[in-house]
Write an enzyme that holds these catalytic residues in place. Structure first.
Site, PDB file in Angstrom:
ATOM      1  N   HIS A  10       0.891  -1.388   0.427  1.00  0.00           N
ATOM      2  CA  HIS A  10       0.169  -0.193   0.554  1.00  0.00           C
ATOM      3  C   HIS A  10       0.630   1.046   0.224  1.00  0.00           C
ATOM      4  O   HIS A  10       0.014   2.293  -0.172  1.00  0.00           O
ATOM      5  CB  HIS A  10      -0.852  -0.108   1.356  1.00  0.00           C
ATOM      6  CG  HIS A  10      -2.182  -1.348   0.567  1.00  0.00           C
ATOM      7  ND1 HIS A  10      -2.244  -2.351   0.835  1.00  0.00           N
ATOM      8  CD2 HIS A  10      -3.187  -0.535   0.178  1.00  0.00           C
ATOM      9  CE1 HIS A  10      -3.385  -2.545   0.533  1.00  0.00           C
ATOM     10  NE2 HIS A  10      -3.950  -2.118   0.094  1.00  0.00           N
ATOM     11  N   GLU A  68     -10.485 -10.836  -5.379  1.00  0.00           N
ATOM     12  CA  GLU A  68     -10.162 -10.810  -4.323  1.00  0.00           C
ATOM     13  C   GLU A  68      -9.151 -12.047  -4.089  1.00  0.00           C
ATOM     14  O   GLU A  68      -7.505 -12.083  -3.283  1.00  0.00           O
ATOM     15  CB  GLU A  68      -9.138  -9.837  -3.922  1.00  0.00           C
ATOM     16  CG  GLU A  68      -9.640  -9.279  -2.798  1.00  0.00           C
ATOM     17  CD  GLU A  68     -10.001  -7.391  -2.559  1.00  0.00           C
ATOM     18  OE1 GLU A  68      -8.520  -6.691  -2.632  1.00  0.00           O
ATOM     19  OE2 GLU A  68     -10.755  -7.117  -1.957  1.00  0.00           O
ATOM     20  N   ASP A 111      -4.233  -8.190  -4.441  1.00  0.00           N
ATOM     21  CA  ASP A 111      -4.863  -9.507  -3.339  1.00  0.00           C
ATOM     22  C   ASP A 111      -4.629 -10.213  -4.402  1.00  0.00           C
ATOM     23  O   ASP A 111      -4.278 -11.822  -3.445  1.00  0.00           O
ATOM     24  CB  ASP A 111      -5.982  -9.052  -2.650  1.00  0.00           C
ATOM     25  CG  ASP A 111      -5.398  -8.124  -1.677  1.00  0.00           C
ATOM     26  OD1 ASP A 111      -4.321  -8.155  -1.101  1.00  0.00           O
ATOM     27  OD2 ASP A 111      -6.291  -7.282  -2.228  1.00  0.00           O
ATOM     28  N   CYS A 137      -9.979  -2.891 -10.859  1.00  0.00           N
ATOM     29  CA  CYS A 137      -8.916  -1.819  -9.934  1.00  0.00           C
ATOM     30  C   CYS A 137      -7.909  -1.950  -9.449  1.00  0.00           C
ATOM     31  O   CYS A 137      -7.486  -1.814  -8.731  1.00  0.00           O
ATOM     32  CB  CYS A 137     -10.168  -1.085  -9.113  1.00  0.00           C
ATOM     33  SG  CYS A 137     -10.583  -2.764  -8.018  1.00  0.00           S
TER      34      CYS A 137
END
Ligand code: PEP
Ligand code: MG
Length: 598
Positions: free
Chosen positions: A216, A464, A488, A535
């Site tokens: 992240h 995911e 993920d 995404c």
């Protein structure tokens, strides 16, 4: 002496500037720039903390003096003397003042920065006794940081200014009097909350020791649209405050103390990059349509409502992923309530809706856990677990229904003002789907009982986890659309921690198993006439645009900074030709090689 540090490239471009080292402390420390008029207040905060700690140590010394030799060893008293001495040491206090005045660091940041500077001097000492005093210094600084908690000023994200020195002129090829050297951030690790804070500042680039391509921290770096390198192992140990560095975000390297020839070469590369960006910006108002007339939706991933400004500017036709958890993070160190209440969240979602000027906004419910802790305290508490496989995302929400309902009510209320798609992360079980949907109904009923206005939402699930990708029929029965979270999906399919740089070479979006799950999800949604988008970071990587188009994808969500480059690929693509080729790539044993061949 010039040397090169290698890491992983995560955000493109070249940055040249002075190093700002951010050191991690055992205490949750906020890093932000203060306004020039706040300098005195920050210096005062340090002074007051120092007086309080001196008093604290003094009391301890007095109580030790009253104890007998059996209760308190002689060394304890000597240690407290050392702590008093370190506390008053001019190198520490003068250094802290320097960072506040010259760099406009907040007091805590200045203190941890100077701690790092002095700690390195201790490390280099020959005398073992003196070397070991580093631990004492750390303890003294921790006492000071504890004392400063709760006295922080309101955050004031202003660009840093530092005075020019003669040394700058020696190094900098573009020297002129009005020049302030750009600053680049070097850290062992940065929490997503810290990154968010830095997003408001003006760093020209950044490097961290740890992190994988889709950690992240890397994702936020990309959204800041500045060159970045992660997983650079010991970068923060090798660089000193104020060193000149070049960050090459294309190659994933950092060059420390570059020679004038290297500087000139990278200066040239930097200007080339600026020209390329200028060229791409002409595509901003052009609709994203392929050569064969297929319309493609290019949507934005955002972390904060204010990011909608950049999304609209980049020509996004909506928000495909609002990572709402960023509203919840890092609040503790800024003296805010632990979680935002319904009204605060409603206002934030409303700002996002208004920011997109009538275009749809996909709000993903909170996804904390794994490498996105709420605060550094919960990160420490979770350390003994494997957080990526633990209480994360929807699991976290279902474990705390009151918190989840608060968020759902806020989103449903905001939906009265614009088109909102509600997206649920990390679902795997039908029981989770059922619980989630009944909580959505419950939140709506609560609003009705209160007579509060709310609006309709489209309901979507993130795909995911491989288990979700393999049970698509169940998902499509319950949801209006699906969004593939490749970050993920790759992590869980290949058993590779996305935040761990030591296995980053195995994190492979081109693995046939990953591509199969992505392809099947797109195909099944299209067969059933349901919306589907990607995404994860794959959507913004131009290396995959043609493949995803060939697999039938028509909705891509990415950082605003990536939209124009992807649009350029879309404008050059002919999907009638890409379909058969995409199937070949899918069948290939080595899809990465097949991708390059086209
Ligand atoms: C993903 O997993 O691909 C995704 C978009 O969600 P996040 O990166 O926030 O986990
Ligand atoms: Mg995810």
């Amino acid at each position: 002496m010039t040397f090169v540090v290698h890491g992983l490239p995560v955000a493109r471009g070249i940055a040249i500037g002075r190093a700002v080292l951010v050191v991690s402390s055992r205490i949750d420390v906020a890093h932000y720039f203060i306004k020039p008029e706040q300098v005195e207040t920050e210096i005062d905060r340090v002074r007051m903390a120092r007086n309080a700690v001196a008093e604290e140590l003094h009391k301890l010394q007095a109580s030790v003096a009253l104890m007998g030799p059996n209760d308190a060893p002689h060394e304890l008293s000597a240690l407290l003397d050392v702590h008093q001495m370190l506390l008053q040491d001019e190198v520490l206090t003068g250094g802290v003042k320097h960072w506040i005045v010259e760099r406009l660091y907040n007091a805590e940041w200045a203190l941890t920065t100077q701690l790092e500077v002095v700690a390195r001097q201790f490390d280099e000492m020959e005398d073992e006794y003196l070397r070991e005093r580093k631990a004492d210094l750390e303890q003294v600084v921790e006492r000071l940081l504890h004392r400063m908690k709760g006295t922080a000023a309101v955050l004031a994200p202003t660009p840093p200014r530092r005075k020019r020195t003669a040394e700058d002129d020696d190094h900098d090829p573009t020297a002129n009097d009005a020049f302030d050297a750009p600053l680049v951030l070097i850290a062992h690790d940065l929490s997503p909350a810290d990154m968010l804070q830095f997003k408001k500042s003006v760093f020209a680039g950044f490097v961290t020791d740890v992190g994988g391509r889709t950690s992240h921290t890397a994702i936020i770096a990309r959204s800041m649209d500045i060159p970045a390198v992660v997983g650079a192992r010991s970068a923060s140990q090798l660089v000193r405050q104020d060193d000149w560095v070049i960050i090459d975000g294309d190659a994933g390297v950092m060059i420390v103390d570059p020679s004038p020839i290297i500087l000139a070469e990278y200066g040239f590369k930097q200007r080339q990059g600026d020209l390329e960006r200028g060229r791409l910006s002409r595509l901003r108002h052009k609709p994203a349509v392929t050569l064969d007339g297929q319309r493609v939706d290019l949507l934005a991933n955002i972390e904060m409502p204010e990011d909608t400004l950049g999304a609209v500017k980049a020509g996004a036709v909506g928000v495909g992923l609002f990572r709402s958890e960023f509203l919840f993070m890092g609040r503790e160190s800024h003296n805010l309530s632990r979680l935002p209440d319904e009204e605060e969240q409603y206002q934030a979602y409303l700002r996002a809706v208004e920011g997109m000027k009538g275009m749809p906004v996909t709000i993903r419910t909170i996804d904390v856990g794994a490498d996105k802790p709420l605060d550094s305290k919960s990160q420490r508490e979770d350390n003994h677990l494997n957080p990526a496989l633990g209480l994360r995302a929807i699991r976290w929400s279902l474990a705390d229904p009151a918190m989840f309902l608060t968020q759902l009510r806020a989103i449903l209320r905001a939906a009265a003002h614009g088109e909102i798609h509600l997206l649920i992360p990390m679902l795997a079980h039908v029981s989770e789907i059922r619980q989630t949907l009944s909580l959505v109904d419950f939140a709506r009923a609560e609003l009705d009982n209160r007579g509060a206005v709310h609006g309709p939402v489209k309901l979507g699930a993130m795909i995911e986890i491989p288990a979700a990708a393999l049970t698509l029929k169940t998902f499509l029965k319950h949801f209006d659309f699906l969004s593939i979270g490749t970050n993920d999906l790759i992590q869980y399919t290949l058993a590779i921690d996305r935040a761990d740089e030591s296995v980053a070479h195995l994190y492979d979006p081109c693995h046939p198993a990953v591509l199969r799950l992505v392809a099947d999800t797109i195909a099944e949604c299209r067969r059933q006439g349901k919306g589907v988008s990607v995404c994860g970071e794959m959507a913004g990587d131009v290396a995959f645009t043609r493949l995803l188009l060939g697999l039938g994808l028509r909705s891509f969500s990415m950082h605003p900074s990536q939209i124009l480059a992807v649009k350029q690929e879309v404008l050059r693509a002919d999907t009638t030709k890409l379909e058969a080729w995409a199937q070949e790539v899918l069948e290939s044993e080595n899809p990465a090689a097949a991708l390059v061949r086209v």
